[in-house]
Design a protein around this motif. Sequence first.
Motif, PDB file in Angstrom:
ATOM      1  N   GLU A 176       3.444  -3.849   0.454  1.00 40.61           N
ATOM      2  CA  GLU A 176       4.945  -3.991   1.071  1.00 40.61           C
ATOM      3  C   GLU A 176       5.888  -2.135   1.168  1.00 40.61           C
ATOM      4  N   SER A 177       5.255  -1.528   0.671  1.00 32.28           N
ATOM      5  CA  SER A 177       5.805  -0.034   0.218  1.00 32.28           C
ATOM      6  C   SER A 177       5.204   0.639   1.461  1.00 32.28           C
ATOM      7  N   LEU A 178       4.255   0.048   2.264  1.00 35.72           N
ATOM      8  CA  LEU A 178       4.109   0.411   3.596  1.00 35.72           C
ATOM      9  C   LEU A 178       4.899   0.896   4.608  1.00 35.72           C
ATOM     10  N   THR A 179       5.532  -0.564   4.733  1.00 37.91           N
ATOM     11  CA  THR A 179       6.801  -0.898   5.741  1.00 37.91           C
ATOM     12  C   THR A 179       7.818  -0.897   5.013  1.00 37.91           C
ATOM     13  N   GLU A 180       8.773   0.177   4.412  1.00 37.01           N
ATOM     14  CA  GLU A 180       9.865   0.861   4.319  1.00 37.01           C
ATOM     15  C   GLU A 180       9.923   1.894   3.742  1.00 37.01           C
ATOM     16  N   GLU A 181       8.802   2.745   4.569  1.00 36.59           N
ATOM     17  CA  GLU A 181       8.946   3.762   4.292  1.00 36.59           C
ATOM     18  C   GLU A 181       9.083   5.005   5.544  1.00 36.59           C
ATOM     19  N   SER A 182       9.365   6.673   5.858  1.00 42.88           N
ATOM     20  CA  SER A 182      10.209   7.277   6.623  1.00 42.88           C
ATOM     21  C   SER A 182       8.953   6.825   7.626  1.00 42.88           C
ATOM     22  N   HIS A 183       9.574   6.543   9.479  1.00 50.28           N
ATOM     23  CA  HIS A 183       8.629   6.819  10.303  1.00 50.28           C
ATOM     24  C   HIS A 183       7.784   5.730  10.894  1.00 50.28           C
ATOM     25  N   ALA A 184       8.114   4.522   9.323  1.00 49.79           N
ATOM     26  CA  ALA A 184       7.258   2.852   9.794  1.00 49.79           C
ATOM     27  C   ALA A 184       8.186   2.338  10.568  1.00 49.79           C
ATOM     28  N   ALA A 185       6.987   1.602  11.726  1.00 55.39           N
ATOM     29  CA  ALA A 185       7.424   0.822  12.384  1.00 55.39           C
ATOM     30  C   ALA A 185       8.479  -0.023  12.339  1.00 55.39           C
ATOM     31  N   GLU A 186       8.730  -0.782  10.957  1.00 56.62           N
ATOM     32  CA  GLU A 186       9.317  -1.459  11.063  1.00 56.62           C
ATOM     33  C   GLU A 186      10.959  -1.061  10.701  1.00 56.62           C
ATOM     34  N   HIS A 187      10.409  -0.094  10.114  1.00 58.02           N
ATOM     35  CA  HIS A 187      11.843   0.725   9.762  1.00 58.02           C
ATOM     36  C   HIS A 187      12.150   1.411  11.387  1.00 58.02           C
ATOM     37  N   ASP A 188      12.180   0.793  12.171  1.00 57.92           N
ATOM     38  CA  ASP A 188      12.273   1.344  13.743  1.00 57.92           C
ATOM     39  C   ASP A 188      12.409   2.939  13.491  1.00 57.92           C
ATOM     40  N   GLY A 189      11.274   3.303  13.102  1.00 59.28           N
ATOM     41  CA  GLY A 189      11.191   4.981  12.928  1.00 59.28           C
ATOM     42  C   GLY A 189      11.868   5.732  12.292  1.00 59.28           C
ATOM     43  N   LEU A 190      12.985   5.144  11.861  1.00 59.27           N
ATOM     44  CA  LEU A 190      13.739   5.545  11.241  1.00 59.27           C
ATOM     45  C   LEU A 190      13.457   6.366   9.539  1.00 59.27           C
ATOM     46  N   LEU A 191      14.706   7.298   9.185  1.00 61.73           N
ATOM     47  CA  LEU A 191      13.605   8.564   8.043  1.00 61.73           C
ATOM     48  C   LEU A 191      14.539   7.537   6.982  1.00 61.73           C
ATOM     49  N   GLU A 192      13.908   7.128   5.422  1.00 59.99           N
ATOM     50  CA  GLU A 192      14.063   6.706   4.334  1.00 59.99           C
ATOM     51  C   GLU A 192      15.788   7.554   3.733  1.00 59.99           C
ATOM     52  N   GLY A 193      16.437   6.612   3.799  1.00 56.21           N
ATOM     53  CA  GLY A 193      17.340   7.165   3.174  1.00 56.21           C
ATOM     54  C   GLY A 193      17.246   7.628   1.448  1.00 56.21           C
ATOM     55  N   PRO A 194      18.264   7.830   0.450  1.00 58.70           N
ATOM     56  CA  PRO A 194      17.722   8.682  -1.281  1.00 58.70           C
ATOM     57  C   PRO A 194      17.330   7.133  -1.661  1.00 58.70           C
ATOM     58  N   VAL A 195      16.603   8.002  -2.702  1.00 56.18           N
ATOM     59  CA  VAL A 195      15.681   6.260  -3.867  1.00 56.18           C
ATOM     60  C   VAL A 195      15.650   7.316  -4.990  1.00 56.18           C
ATOM     61  N   TYR A 196      16.711   6.021  -5.846  1.00 51.86           N
ATOM     62  CA  TYR A 196      16.726   6.197  -7.569  1.00 51.86           C
ATOM     63  C   TYR A 196      16.318   5.345  -8.128  1.00 51.86           C
ATOM     64  N   ARG A 203      21.154  13.024  10.993  1.00 52.43           N
ATOM     65  CA  ARG A 203      21.841  14.334  10.284  1.00 52.43           C
ATOM     66  C   ARG A 203      20.333  15.488  11.126  1.00 52.43           C
ATOM     67  N   VAL A 204      19.341  14.632   9.857  1.00 53.29           N
ATOM     68  CA  VAL A 204      17.823  15.923   9.370  1.00 53.29           C
ATOM     69  C   VAL A 204      16.814  15.638  11.187  1.00 53.29           C
ATOM     70  N   ARG A 205      17.087  14.313  11.944  1.00 51.52           N
ATOM     71  CA  ARG A 205      16.112  13.909  12.784  1.00 51.52           C
ATOM     72  C   ARG A 205      16.804  13.265  14.108  1.00 51.52           C
ATOM     73  N   PRO A 206      17.916  13.907  14.347  1.00 51.46           N
ATOM     74  CA  PRO A 206      19.173  13.737  15.896  1.00 51.46           C
ATOM     75  C   PRO A 206      17.379  12.838  17.088  1.00 51.46           C
ATOM     76  N   ASP A 207      16.510  13.820  17.367  1.00 47.66           N
ATOM     77  CA  ASP A 207      15.627  13.210  17.894  1.00 47.66           C
ATOM     78  C   ASP A 207      15.198  11.842  17.346  1.00 47.66           C
ATOM     79  N   LEU A 208      14.888  10.999  16.450  1.00 48.24           N
ATOM     80  CA  LEU A 208      14.515  10.247  16.595  1.00 48.24           C
ATOM     81  C   LEU A 208      16.014   8.789  15.796  1.00 48.24           C
ATOM     82  N   VAL A 209      17.209   9.519  16.520  1.00 46.67           N
ATOM     83  CA  VAL A 209      17.608   8.256  16.266  1.00 46.67           C
ATOM     84  C   VAL A 209      17.800   6.963  17.857  1.00 46.67           C
ATOM     85  N   PRO A 210      17.468   6.421  17.462  1.00 47.99           N
ATOM     86  CA  PRO A 210      17.408   5.754  18.656  1.00 47.99           C
ATOM     87  C   PRO A 210      18.661   4.820  19.213  1.00 47.99           C
ATOM     88  N   VAL A 211      19.043   5.519  20.936  1.00 43.29           N
ATOM     89  CA  VAL A 211      19.491   5.019  20.974  1.00 43.29           C
ATOM     90  C   VAL A 211      19.895   3.480  21.919  1.00 43.29           C
TER      91      VAL A 211
END
Length: 246
Positions: free
Chosen positions: A170-190, A227-235
């Motif tokens: 499951e950790s593979l689907t919640e990470e940055s660039h994962a398709a299931e995450h719409d290719g978005l970057l992962e936010g902060p973790v704690y 902020r970090v990768r505007p090219d990855l933000v889905p329009v």
Amino acid sequence: PALRADVVTIFPDYLAPLRLSLIGRAAQTGILDLAVHDLREWTHDRHRTVDDTPYGGGAGMVMRPEPWGEALGALVPPGTTPVPRLVVPTPAGRRFTQAVAVELAAEPHLVFACGRYEGIDARVAADAATRMRVDEISIGDYVLNGGEAAVLVVLEAVVRLLPGVVGNPESLTEESHAAEHDGLLEGPVYTKPPVWRGHEVPPVLLSGDHGAIGRWRREQALERTARVRPDLVPVPVAGRGLDGLT
Ligand SMILES: O=C(OCc1ccccc1)c1cn[nH]c1
């Protein structure tokens, strides 16, 4: 094995890290069948020459075609099934992304050709393309001395996607660039403690309100990606609206 990988290089020791940790375990458990080969095995002169001066002049040296032709002929004899994909790391390749890692992870057999110097005589890829798919891949817009470091990067990204390699898939689907995450970057973790050097963990994460937590994480992912990768933000696509993106 889920994946067979052959690596051809003049620096086999450079690939030693593949015997460690995650990839090493995958090789131990038989998920990955890894073999590293010294290109010089396929030279026949006393100095085991693998390079020569470039036609047309210019600085640097080019890797000779003959040793490569013999190496690939030995590793992929005519009639080999399944036909492997030849992966050639090069700054002149298509960009390596998570989507490409997913694509490569579906292959039964990968052969990696590690270039050095100014590269490999172009006829090697041209000749191989008559028998297998040749995939020239760049891991980024910078120049390394050889393809070995790129093979370490590509193999790590690919092998970790194979079933049974990482503990919790499951950790593979919640990470940055994962398709299931719409290719978005992962936010902060704690993790614990809840307060550390006066810094608090965002209270929503301790609330137990999983709806609110999911929305907060989505918002953080969108914010960080913008902020970090505007090219990855889905329009938003006309007619598709912001479904699922808000
Ligand atoms: O430098 C790289 O590969 C080694 C290489 C291969 C062929 C000629 C020169 C250098 C590389 C950079 N991004 N992705 C790969």
